[in-house]
Design an enzyme around this catalytic site. Structure first.
Site, mmCIF file in Angstrom:
data_model
loop_
_atom_site.group_PDB
_atom_site.id
_atom_site.type_symbol
_atom_site.label_atom_id
_atom_site.label_comp_id
_atom_site.label_asym_id
_atom_site.label_seq_id
_atom_site.Cartn_x
_atom_site.Cartn_y
_atom_site.Cartn_z
ATOM 1 N N CYS A 75 0.779 -1.127 -0.434
ATOM 2 C CA CYS A 75 -0.404 -0.115 0.235
ATOM 3 C C CYS A 75 0.750 1.230 0.095
ATOM 4 O O CYS A 75 1.757 1.295 1.129
ATOM 5 C CB CYS A 75 -0.726 0.106 1.989
ATOM 6 S SG CYS A 75 -1.426 1.432 1.310
ATOM 7 N N CYS A 78 -0.008 3.469 2.778
ATOM 8 C CA CYS A 78 0.810 3.103 4.277
ATOM 9 C C CYS A 78 2.132 3.167 4.195
ATOM 10 O O CYS A 78 3.160 3.619 5.863
ATOM 11 C CB CYS A 78 0.000 1.276 4.286
ATOM 12 S SG CYS A 78 -1.288 1.471 3.552
#
Length: 152
Positions: A75, A78
């Site tokens: 991600c 993230c």
């Protein structure tokens, strides 16, 4: 002698290294306490990586709020939030336990807590989720969000 403080004299703090539950006098939290079992610091200023097997003990047995970053290694948001989350950990500990859960490795937790997007921050106290925020944030926003939602 009576007291008007609602803070207990000692708090249960789960060690981020060996998962032992430590009883720490509330007044000593800021004095860099160490684990009675493994002798490592109870607070390092870094998020602790938790697996499914360790997660419940940390959120259920700790007397301080536990801030969780549900994330995944693939991600982009993230990954970009990770250094900000680490900065927030330095500012929030020892009032909070700061942890990360890799939803790829802990798919059971992602399903149990209905994590639909990542990154998602969730704040727990005594095993109960008290607040949730999806989306990447900078360190100041993480600290402000955590303090706004801190259980009384």
């Amino acid at each position: 002698m009576s007291t008007t403080s609602t803070q207990p004299e000692s708090l249960h703090i789960v060690c981020p290294h060996c998962d032992a539950v430590n009883r720490v006098p509330a007044a000593r939290l800021a004095q860099q306490p160490t684990c009675g079992k493994c002798q490592k610091p109870l607070f390092s200023g870094q998020p602790a990586d938790l697996t499914s097997a360790r997660f419940l003990k940390h959120i259920e047995r700790s007397d301080i709020p536990v801030l969780v970053d549900f994330w995944a290694p693939w991600c982009g948001p993230c990954i970009s939030m990770a250094p900000f989350y680490a900065q927030a950990a330095q500012r929030l500990e020892p009032a909070y336990r700061i942890v990360k859960v890799d939803t790829e490795q802990a798919q059971d937790l992602a399903a149990r807590y209905a994590i639909r997007s990542i990154p998602t921050l969730a704040l727990f106290l005594h095993g109960r989720e008290v607040a949730r925020q999806p989306g990447a944030m900078d360190a100041n926003s993480i600290v402000a969000w955590a303090n706004t939602h801190r259980p009384k």
